[in-house]
Design a protein around this motif. Sequence first.
Motif, PDB file in Angstrom:
ATOM      1  N   GLU A 535       0.955  -1.459  -0.187  1.00 29.75           N
ATOM      2  CA  GLU A 535       0.151  -0.287  -0.417  1.00 29.75           C
ATOM      3  C   GLU A 535       0.733   1.021  -0.369  1.00 29.75           C
ATOM      4  O   GLU A 535       0.748   2.357  -0.538  1.00 29.75           O
ATOM      5  N   MET A 536       1.885   1.711   0.888  1.00 30.92           N
ATOM      6  CA  MET A 536       2.871   2.424   0.906  1.00 30.92           C
ATOM      7  C   MET A 536       3.412   2.480  -0.865  1.00 30.92           C
ATOM      8  O   MET A 536       4.239   4.032  -0.963  1.00 30.92           O
ATOM      9  N   LEU A 537       3.989   1.230  -1.141  1.00 26.10           N
ATOM     10  CA  LEU A 537       4.169   1.503  -2.324  1.00 26.10           C
ATOM     11  C   LEU A 537       3.864   2.302  -3.405  1.00 26.10           C
ATOM     12  O   LEU A 537       4.354   3.160  -4.303  1.00 26.10           O
ATOM     13  N   ASP A 538       2.617   1.491  -3.665  1.00 27.64           N
ATOM     14  CA  ASP A 538       1.574   1.948  -4.594  1.00 27.64           C
ATOM     15  C   ASP A 538       1.753   3.903  -4.419  1.00 27.64           C
ATOM     16  O   ASP A 538       1.571   4.750  -5.556  1.00 27.64           O
ATOM     17  N   ILE A 539       1.741   4.416  -2.839  1.00 27.65           N
ATOM     18  CA  ILE A 539       1.740   5.581  -2.780  1.00 27.65           C
ATOM     19  C   ILE A 539       3.131   6.497  -2.890  1.00 27.65           C
ATOM     20  O   ILE A 539       2.744   7.942  -4.017  1.00 27.65           O
ATOM     21  N   LEU A 540       4.115   5.729  -2.981  1.00 30.67           N
ATOM     22  CA  LEU A 540       5.382   6.655  -3.267  1.00 30.67           C
ATOM     23  C   LEU A 540       5.549   6.576  -4.742  1.00 30.67           C
ATOM     24  O   LEU A 540       6.596   7.076  -5.684  1.00 30.67           O
ATOM     25  N   LEU A 541       4.959   5.532  -5.051  1.00 29.76           N
ATOM     26  CA  LEU A 541       5.975   5.307  -7.141  1.00 29.76           C
ATOM     27  C   LEU A 541       4.433   5.741  -8.221  1.00 29.76           C
ATOM     28  O   LEU A 541       4.609   5.535  -8.605  1.00 29.76           O
ATOM     29  N   ALA A 542       2.988   6.305  -7.195  1.00 27.70           N
ATOM     30  CA  ALA A 542       2.258   6.957  -8.050  1.00 27.70           C
ATOM     31  C   ALA A 542       1.986   7.480  -9.420  1.00 27.70           C
ATOM     32  O   ALA A 542       2.090   7.650 -10.514  1.00 27.70           O
ATOM     33  N   LYS A 543       3.104   7.848  -8.388  1.00 26.16           N
ATOM     34  CA  LYS A 543       3.352   9.851  -9.921  1.00 26.16           C
ATOM     35  C   LYS A 543       5.092   9.274 -10.472  1.00 26.16           C
ATOM     36  O   LYS A 543       5.725  10.617 -11.235  1.00 26.16           O
TER      37      LYS A 543
END
Length: 550
Positions: A535-543
């Motif tokens: 979940e945190m990876l999805d947030i950090l890599l989203a852009k």
Amino acid sequence: MSRMRLTDPLHEPQNAVPGDRVRRAWALIVLTLLIPGAAQLVAGNKRFGRLALRVTLTVWALLLLTVIIALVNRGFLVSLLAHPVVLAILPFLLLALMAGWVVVWVNTFRLCRLAILPPRWRGPVAGVLVVLMVLSGGALGYGAYLLNVARGTLNDVFDAGRPPFDPVDGRYNIALLGGDAGAGRTGLRPDSMSVISIDATTGASAIISVPRSLQYARFPADSPMHKFYPDGFNNCDPDPLNCLLNAVYTDATDNHKDLYGAGKNAGAEATKDAISGTLGITIQAYALIDMDGFAQLIDAMGGVKMRVGAWVPISGGMLPGSDTRHVKPDGWIKPGNQTLNGFQAQWFARSRENVDDFARVQRQQCVQQAMLKQLDPTTVITKFEAIAKAGAHVVDTDIPQGQLGGFVDLTGKAKGQASVRMTVGPPDFPAGFSLADPDFDLIHQRVKALLAKATGDTKASAATAPSGTVSEDGTPLSAVAVSGGAQASGPLATAVQPKAADQLPPDFPLSTTRPDGDTITEAYLNSLYDAQDYEMLDILLAKNGNCAAL
């Protein structure tokens, strides 16, 4: 009273003073370097000198004519030089010139009369003459070699038998297919598909990316595949993956390889037709490039300069027994301004860990724009051999060899113009647009609006785009959509997606900090994989789809 010089140093050096003998030798060397044949005309065999001088003046005239044509009509010059007959003859002409110049140098060596020069000058004169002979002859020999490399590459890559095609509605539309038939894959399915549309007059370009996961692709009525799939590519049984756009290539190759005639790449031709029907424009040619060739081409160019918006994983893969891609990467591409080598650029274009295909499409568009921007004449000239050899890794294309001149001319015109781009899906389409059940009328409208914008017709762009999807300045606005085309809900349903990457300012902010304000590091990202904090990876890599060519 000084003694008068009654001798002729040029023709009677043996009677000249030592200083005149040395000056004579240097003059003959300079004449042979700049005007081959002139030294023989003034101090040797005049018949041989006149023959060599005629050749020299002819070469000079041809070079001057080449420069004039390059200034007036560079496209015609490229078409002429790329003609198979011209390419076959030119290397032999250069080799003949090389041999002739070497003969002239040898004759000049004899005319210099080293034996009558002062002893301290014999070595320098002989050394300079030999060095110049090797350099001038070697340059012509290497030029012949490069022309032969170019001839082999052009013959291997481009279609010499197909006549040049005319633009459609004032534009050339070329499909770029990124093929990857690596280990663990059955056959070849294009991993990336996009269209470069170029205005035939101005060179203004547009890049349209089509997700490989789009289903029920349409075939134009005149396509040979239309009779098999009149309602769209619905070859879903027994595997739903067979409905995807990138499966058209495999289906045509395995089941319909004779539809397009002998010697044709049925898979590429069918994919070209499917993209044509899906976008509502005529795709006139395709270029299929394998991923290894892509990496080699980037390396041959010296890398591509890119502003990377967020961390991009290198490698990774599918978890066993899962449909999610959450395998710990082998490395990372850091955010910031940097030059990506071939390996990095390859993974920058293909990585999809913790993001959807649309972020990857945006990165692919950035790489394409960087290559178009940075593959300038200086780069081509200085790294020609490596670029030509890497270019041979283009698996297949039906672009006519005779069309190259016109495309080179258009590329030159496009250098000073901004390119517009669009992805069939987020962030350029509204929420609820589904790749599993595409609205083809909407796609056609958006494509038409984009091409109008690329041509500079902002009024047509605004008039053609669907209501509510264009801002006051004609810039498309898109509601947030989710991967796979599912309808967004809650606040996301009415939110507006940030501008596409090509509309970002050159110094757009980078995703370098965590939500708590600490700096993102490679070690921290790897620790999230170890902890399975996806979940945190999805947030950090989203852009990490945010990028720009420098």
